[in-house]
Design an enzyme around this catalytic site. Sequence first.
Site, PDB file in Angstrom:
ATOM      1  N   GLU A  16       0.862  -1.192   0.000  1.00 29.35           N
ATOM      2  CA  GLU A  16       0.000   0.000   0.000  1.00 29.35           C
ATOM      3  C   GLU A  16       0.890   1.231   0.000  1.00 29.35           C
ATOM      4  O   GLU A  16       1.885   1.287   0.727  1.00 29.35           O
ATOM      5  CB  GLU A  16      -0.903   0.037   1.245  1.00 29.35           C
ATOM      6  CG  GLU A  16      -1.814   1.280   1.215  1.00 29.35           C
ATOM      7  CD  GLU A  16      -2.617   1.494   2.495  1.00 29.35           C
ATOM      8  OE1 GLU A  16      -3.639   0.817   2.667  1.00 29.35           O
ATOM      9  OE2 GLU A  16      -2.210   2.339   3.312  1.00 29.35           O
ATOM     10  N   ALA A  50     -10.563  10.630   2.518  1.00 30.82           N
ATOM     11  CA  ALA A  50     -11.873  10.175   3.007  1.00 30.82           C
ATOM     12  C   ALA A  50     -13.034  10.866   2.312  1.00 30.82           C
ATOM     13  O   ALA A  50     -14.006  10.238   1.917  1.00 30.82           O
ATOM     14  CB  ALA A  50     -11.972  10.386   4.508  1.00 30.82           C
ATOM     15  N   HIS A  76      -7.740   2.894  -4.324  1.00 30.79           N
ATOM     16  CA  HIS A  76      -8.774   2.959  -3.294  1.00 30.79           C
ATOM     17  C   HIS A  76      -9.812   4.009  -3.719  1.00 30.79           C
ATOM     18  O   HIS A  76      -9.490   4.970  -4.409  1.00 30.79           O
ATOM     19  CB  HIS A  76      -8.189   3.380  -1.949  1.00 30.79           C
ATOM     20  CG  HIS A  76      -7.190   2.420  -1.374  1.00 30.79           C
ATOM     21  ND1 HIS A  76      -6.923   2.326  -0.028  1.00 30.79           N
ATOM     22  CD2 HIS A  76      -6.378   1.499  -1.955  1.00 30.79           C
ATOM     23  CE1 HIS A  76      -5.993   1.400   0.189  1.00 30.79           C
ATOM     24  NE2 HIS A  76      -5.640   0.897  -0.970  1.00 30.79           N
ATOM     25  N   ARG A 106     -16.247   2.478   2.274  1.00 28.32           N
ATOM     26  CA  ARG A 106     -17.168   3.538   2.676  1.00 28.32           C
ATOM     27  C   ARG A 106     -16.391   4.768   3.091  1.00 28.32           C
ATOM     28  O   ARG A 106     -16.728   5.889   2.743  1.00 28.32           O
ATOM     29  CB  ARG A 106     -18.047   3.061   3.844  1.00 28.32           C
ATOM     30  CG  ARG A 106     -19.152   4.076   4.177  1.00 28.32           C
ATOM     31  CD  ARG A 106     -19.658   3.891   5.582  1.00 28.32           C
ATOM     32  NE  ARG A 106     -18.594   4.154   6.539  1.00 28.32           N
ATOM     33  CZ  ARG A 106     -18.701   3.910   7.833  1.00 28.32           C
ATOM     34  NH1 ARG A 106     -19.796   3.375   8.327  1.00 28.32           N
ATOM     35  NH2 ARG A 106     -17.699   4.188   8.642  1.00 28.32           N
ATOM     36  N   GLY A 107     -15.309   4.575   3.877  1.00 26.78           N
ATOM     37  CA  GLY A 107     -14.557   5.714   4.409  1.00 26.78           C
ATOM     38  C   GLY A 107     -15.103   6.115   5.767  1.00 26.78           C
ATOM     39  O   GLY A 107     -16.209   5.723   6.145  1.00 26.78           O
ATOM     40  N   TYR A 146     -11.734  -6.540   8.853  1.00 25.40           N
ATOM     41  CA  TYR A 146     -11.177  -6.122  10.146  1.00 25.40           C
ATOM     42  C   TYR A 146     -11.006  -7.303  11.108  1.00 25.40           C
ATOM     43  O   TYR A 146     -11.968  -7.726  11.744  1.00 25.40           O
ATOM     44  CB  TYR A 146     -12.114  -5.047  10.764  1.00 25.40           C
ATOM     45  CG  TYR A 146     -12.270  -3.871   9.833  1.00 25.40           C
ATOM     46  CD1 TYR A 146     -11.425  -2.777   9.928  1.00 25.40           C
ATOM     47  CD2 TYR A 146     -13.198  -3.894   8.781  1.00 25.40           C
ATOM     48  CE1 TYR A 146     -11.513  -1.727   9.025  1.00 25.40           C
ATOM     49  CE2 TYR A 146     -13.294  -2.852   7.868  1.00 25.40           C
ATOM     50  CZ  TYR A 146     -12.447  -1.772   8.006  1.00 25.40           C
ATOM     51  OH  TYR A 146     -12.519  -0.731   7.107  1.00 25.40           O
ATOM     52  N   HIS A 150     -14.596  -4.111  13.004  1.00 20.72           N
ATOM     53  CA  HIS A 150     -14.694  -2.679  12.704  1.00 20.72           C
ATOM     54  C   HIS A 150     -15.265  -1.979  13.933  1.00 20.72           C
ATOM     55  O   HIS A 150     -16.158  -2.515  14.593  1.00 20.72           O
ATOM     56  CB  HIS A 150     -15.604  -2.453  11.480  1.00 20.72           C
ATOM     57  CG  HIS A 150     -15.640  -1.016  11.057  1.00 20.72           C
ATOM     58  ND1 HIS A 150     -16.635  -0.150  11.450  1.00 20.72           N
ATOM     59  CD2 HIS A 150     -14.775  -0.276  10.319  1.00 20.72           C
ATOM     60  CE1 HIS A 150     -16.393   1.052  10.939  1.00 20.72           C
ATOM     61  NE2 HIS A 150     -15.272   1.002  10.246  1.00 20.72           N
ATOM     62  N   GLN A 177      -7.420  -4.785   7.759  1.00 23.34           N
ATOM     63  CA  GLN A 177      -6.824  -3.709   8.543  1.00 23.34           C
ATOM     64  C   GLN A 177      -5.513  -4.240   9.120  1.00 23.34           C
ATOM     65  O   GLN A 177      -5.351  -5.458   9.294  1.00 23.34           O
ATOM     66  CB  GLN A 177      -7.811  -3.344   9.673  1.00 23.34           C
ATOM     67  CG  GLN A 177      -7.393  -2.229  10.583  1.00 23.34           C
ATOM     68  CD  GLN A 177      -7.150  -0.935   9.828  1.00 23.34           C
ATOM     69  OE1 GLN A 177      -6.110  -0.794   9.183  1.00 23.34           O
ATOM     70  NE2 GLN A 177      -8.090  -0.009   9.915  1.00 23.34           N
ATOM     71  N   GLN A 213       4.666   6.381  15.124  1.00 23.47           N
ATOM     72  CA  GLN A 213       3.618   5.676  14.374  1.00 23.47           C
ATOM     73  C   GLN A 213       2.507   5.154  15.280  1.00 23.47           C
ATOM     74  O   GLN A 213       1.363   5.072  14.874  1.00 23.47           O
ATOM     75  CB  GLN A 213       4.225   4.475  13.640  1.00 23.47           C
ATOM     76  CG  GLN A 213       4.747   4.774  12.267  1.00 23.47           C
ATOM     77  CD  GLN A 213       5.504   3.568  11.731  1.00 23.47           C
ATOM     78  OE1 GLN A 213       6.662   3.378  12.046  1.00 23.47           O
ATOM     79  NE2 GLN A 213       4.847   2.742  10.954  1.00 23.47           N
TER      80      GLN A 213
END
Length: 284
Positions: A16, A50, A76, A106-107, A146, A150, A177, A213
């Site tokens: 990613e 988003a 994405h 969805r965001g 997830y 989620h 995730q 991070q």
Amino acid sequence: MIKDIFNEKKPTLSFEVFPPKKEDDFANAFAVMDKLAVLKPDFISVTYGAGGSKSKRTLEIASYIQNQLHINALAHMTCVGSKKEDIDAVAAQMEKEDLKHVLALRGDRPADMSDEQYNSRAFAHASDLIAYLKETTSLHAAGACYPEKHFEAKSMEEDLQHLKEKCEAGAEFLITQLFFDNDSFLRFREAARKAGITLPICAGIMPITTAKQIGTTVSLSGSAVPKKMADMIAAYADNPADLRKAGIEYAAEQIRGLKAEGVDGIHIYTMNRPKVAAEILDLI
Ligand code: FAD
């Protein structure tokens, strides 16, 4: 198509990346992609703002990956702040750029979005976006999942039920995730299979190479930080070079464990750092 690669090799390797916000960094992003290409990933996914902001940059980078580097690009796309016309425009642009794959999301609800806007959004969930794209475009969609649930779902069962709907709507594979405890992924994968979710699931691995991070990306993701990782960060708090090395080893160990468990794919959240990705791959 990316979905076919899962039948040919196991695990797949993917990365990613994100489109940098600043103009100078953006110019450098193409050099970052060149360095990642050397590692021969099966696909590279490119994140999306988003509210749909900066979609142009997502597509620019995805197009470079697909058309200049000849690596499958997975762009994405979020829909929480988009009207149908906005999605149509981005999808049309993707098709124009010869992009074939979209990670349909969805965001998260933007902080400044009113209840009225949120409740009347054109696409309630990622599954609605996936069904719409399948009906109106030639794009191939993937979906997010997830391992630690989620944050909005009341239970893992409920989340998995919705994930199943996402698969039935037309998702072709899933990406998780980020997680730091392989057991949470393995429990999730088993529960997903029991719930009838048969799609390939790529495991999202984020190398932690700086203490910062944890306070930023990781806390946003809601992923649990296991004691082993918290100890690692505490032990090397004053020594960035050693923390970087330990973080790379931690990610490599996670990947080795997942490979031993027959994971479908490894998806490394590279944070646009090809050297870190290369060092992880060297270790495995
Ligand atoms: P959904 O699949 O719609 O799920 C959201 C919630 O709604 C879940 O709790 C689910 O259980 C529930 N739900 C689903 N369907 C229904 C239904 N029919 N009825 C009731 N409840 C339902 N964000 C970005 O802004 N840009 C990115 O580029 C980005 N990339 C990501 C990549 C990955 C691999 C992952 C895992 C996440 C990414 N995100 C990104 C974050 C993502 O946008 C958020 O996690 C968001 O809150 C949920 O998106 P989703 O597509 O999973 O939503």
